[in-house]
Motif scaffolding. Structure first.
Motif, PDB file in Angstrom:
ATOM      1  N   ARG A  67       0.835  -1.201   0.000  1.00 14.82           N
ATOM      2  CA  ARG A  67       0.000   0.000   0.000  1.00 14.82           C
ATOM      3  C   ARG A  67       0.867   1.246   0.000  1.00 14.82           C
ATOM      4  O   ARG A  67       1.817   1.348   0.764  1.00 14.82           O
ATOM      5  CB  ARG A  67      -0.884   0.026   1.242  1.00 14.82           C
ATOM      6  CG  ARG A  67      -1.900  -1.047   1.288  1.00 14.82           C
ATOM      7  CD  ARG A  67      -2.740  -0.911   2.538  1.00 14.82           C
ATOM      8  NE  ARG A  67      -3.672  -2.017   2.612  1.00 14.82           N
ATOM      9  CZ  ARG A  67      -4.104  -2.532   3.718  1.00 14.82           C
ATOM     10  NH1 ARG A  67      -3.722  -2.033   4.877  1.00 14.82           N
ATOM     11  NH2 ARG A  67      -4.946  -3.537   3.706  1.00 14.82           N
ATOM     12  N   SER A  75      -2.107  13.620  -8.041  1.00 11.66           N
ATOM     13  CA  SER A  75      -2.081  12.160  -7.861  1.00 11.66           C
ATOM     14  C   SER A  75      -1.210  11.481  -8.913  1.00 11.66           C
ATOM     15  O   SER A  75      -1.435  10.330  -9.262  1.00 11.66           O
ATOM     16  CB  SER A  75      -3.509  11.608  -7.902  1.00 11.66           C
ATOM     17  OG  SER A  75      -4.133  11.932  -9.127  1.00 11.66           O
ATOM     18  N   THR A  78       0.516   8.358  -7.503  1.00 16.59           N
ATOM     19  CA  THR A  78      -0.458   7.284  -7.305  1.00 16.59           C
ATOM     20  C   THR A  78      -0.676   6.543  -8.622  1.00 16.59           C
ATOM     21  O   THR A  78      -0.661   5.307  -8.660  1.00 16.59           O
ATOM     22  CB  THR A  78      -1.788   7.868  -6.776  1.00 16.59           C
ATOM     23  OG1 THR A  78      -1.540   8.489  -5.519  1.00 16.59           O
ATOM     24  CG2 THR A  78      -2.844   6.802  -6.613  1.00 16.59           C
ATOM     25  N   GLU A  89      -1.708  -1.258  -4.091  1.00 13.22           N
ATOM     26  CA  GLU A  89      -2.768  -0.311  -3.779  1.00 13.22           C
ATOM     27  C   GLU A  89      -2.144   1.071  -3.614  1.00 13.22           C
ATOM     28  O   GLU A  89      -1.118   1.211  -2.951  1.00 13.22           O
ATOM     29  CB  GLU A  89      -3.470  -0.708  -2.477  1.00 13.22           C
ATOM     30  CG  GLU A  89      -4.176  -2.045  -2.532  1.00 13.22           C
ATOM     31  CD  GLU A  89      -4.776  -2.416  -1.193  1.00 13.22           C
ATOM     32  OE1 GLU A  89      -5.276  -1.515  -0.486  1.00 13.22           O
ATOM     33  OE2 GLU A  89      -4.739  -3.601  -0.864  1.00 13.22           O
ATOM     34  N   SER A  91      -3.253   5.287  -2.897  1.00 12.58           N
ATOM     35  CA  SER A  91      -4.255   6.296  -2.576  1.00 12.58           C
ATOM     36  C   SER A  91      -3.554   7.628  -2.457  1.00 12.58           C
ATOM     37  O   SER A  91      -2.355   7.693  -2.225  1.00 12.58           O
ATOM     38  CB  SER A  91      -4.938   5.981  -1.249  1.00 12.58           C
ATOM     39  OG  SER A  91      -5.517   4.708  -1.255  1.00 12.58           O
ATOM     40  N   ASP A  98      -9.947  13.615   1.301  1.00 11.82           N
ATOM     41  CA  ASP A  98      -9.278  12.350   1.009  1.00 11.82           C
ATOM     42  C   ASP A  98      -9.073  11.490   2.244  1.00 11.82           C
ATOM     43  O   ASP A  98      -8.712  10.323   2.134  1.00 11.82           O
ATOM     44  CB  ASP A  98      -7.904  12.608   0.364  1.00 11.82           C
ATOM     45  CG  ASP A  98      -8.000  13.283  -0.986  1.00 11.82           C
ATOM     46  OD1 ASP A  98      -9.023  13.093  -1.668  1.00 11.82           O
ATOM     47  OD2 ASP A  98      -7.048  13.992  -1.347  1.00 11.82           O
ATOM     48  N   ASP A 100     -11.026  10.021   4.449  1.00  9.95           N
ATOM     49  CA  ASP A 100     -11.808   8.785   4.542  1.00  9.95           C
ATOM     50  C   ASP A 100     -11.251   7.709   3.624  1.00  9.95           C
ATOM     51  O   ASP A 100     -11.215   6.530   3.980  1.00  9.95           O
ATOM     52  CB  ASP A 100     -13.281   9.049   4.231  1.00  9.95           C
ATOM     53  CG  ASP A 100     -13.984   9.837   5.332  1.00  9.95           C
ATOM     54  OD1 ASP A 100     -13.529   9.770   6.498  1.00  9.95           O
ATOM     55  OD2 ASP A 100     -14.976  10.505   5.027  1.00  9.95           O
ATOM     56  N   LYS A 101     -10.801   8.090   2.424  1.00 11.70           N
ATOM     57  CA  LYS A 101     -10.219   7.120   1.498  1.00 11.70           C
ATOM     58  C   LYS A 101      -8.916   6.547   2.060  1.00 11.70           C
ATOM     59  O   LYS A 101      -8.643   5.364   1.909  1.00 11.70           O
ATOM     60  CB  LYS A 101      -9.971   7.772   0.137  1.00 11.70           C
ATOM     61  CG  LYS A 101     -11.230   8.087  -0.632  1.00 11.70           C
ATOM     62  CD  LYS A 101     -10.901   8.644  -2.008  1.00 11.70           C
ATOM     63  CE  LYS A 101     -10.836  10.146  -1.889  1.00 11.70           C
ATOM     64  NZ  LYS A 101     -10.577  10.844  -3.143  1.00 11.70           N
ATOM     65  N   ALA A 104      -9.747   4.069   4.802  1.00 16.99           N
ATOM     66  CA  ALA A 104     -10.220   2.824   4.198  1.00 16.99           C
ATOM     67  C   ALA A 104      -9.059   2.023   3.620  1.00 16.99           C
ATOM     68  O   ALA A 104      -9.037   0.796   3.701  1.00 16.99           O
ATOM     69  CB  ALA A 104     -11.257   3.123   3.113  1.00 16.99           C
ATOM     70  N   ALA A 105      -8.083   2.698   3.056  1.00 18.74           N
ATOM     71  CA  ALA A 105      -6.937   2.023   2.438  1.00 18.74           C
ATOM     72  C   ALA A 105      -6.041   1.346   3.463  1.00 18.74           C
ATOM     73  O   ALA A 105      -5.431   0.312   3.169  1.00 18.74           O
ATOM     74  CB  ALA A 105      -6.119   3.008   1.605  1.00 18.74           C
TER      75      ALA A 105
END
Length: 107
Positions: A67, A75, A78, A89, A91, A98, A100-101, A104-105
């Protein structure tokens, strides 16, 4: 780039570099760095040398990193991570929306 490198060297030589608790991969050699001496040299050598981004990502992946989180505006990195190895992965975290993303990641 030599004048910039020489100015940076003066600043780097005023800082006490300790050995790293968490190793890093430098950008100019795509090499694992563990000592303060290597970290200082890496910063110094990064100025005139090209970034070996593909090799850095490949090295990190070979060490088990799966990750990546890009911090800052945009980005581009990314997208590059995903193009280097689609199983990784990636992010971005560039603004409050951003967050919350990112949570989650890493969950």
């Amino acid at each position: 780039m030599q004048p910039a490198q020489e100015r940076l060297a003066r600043d780097l030589n005023t800082v006490d570099f300790r050995d790293l608790d968490v190793p890093l991969v430098n950008n100019w050699q795509a090499k694992l760095v563990r000592t303060g001496r290597e970290a200082r040299e890496g910063l110094y050598q990064q100025v005139p040398n090209p970034v070996r981004w593909t090799e850095v990502i490949q090295k990190l992946a070979s060490l088990g990193v799966r990750r990546f989180i890009e911090v800052g505006a945009g980005s581009v990195l990314t997208g590059l991570v995903r193009s280097i190895d689609s199983s990784l992965e990636a992010s971005k975290f560039g603004e409050a929306g951003d967050l919350d993303k990112v949570y989650a990641a890493i969950a």
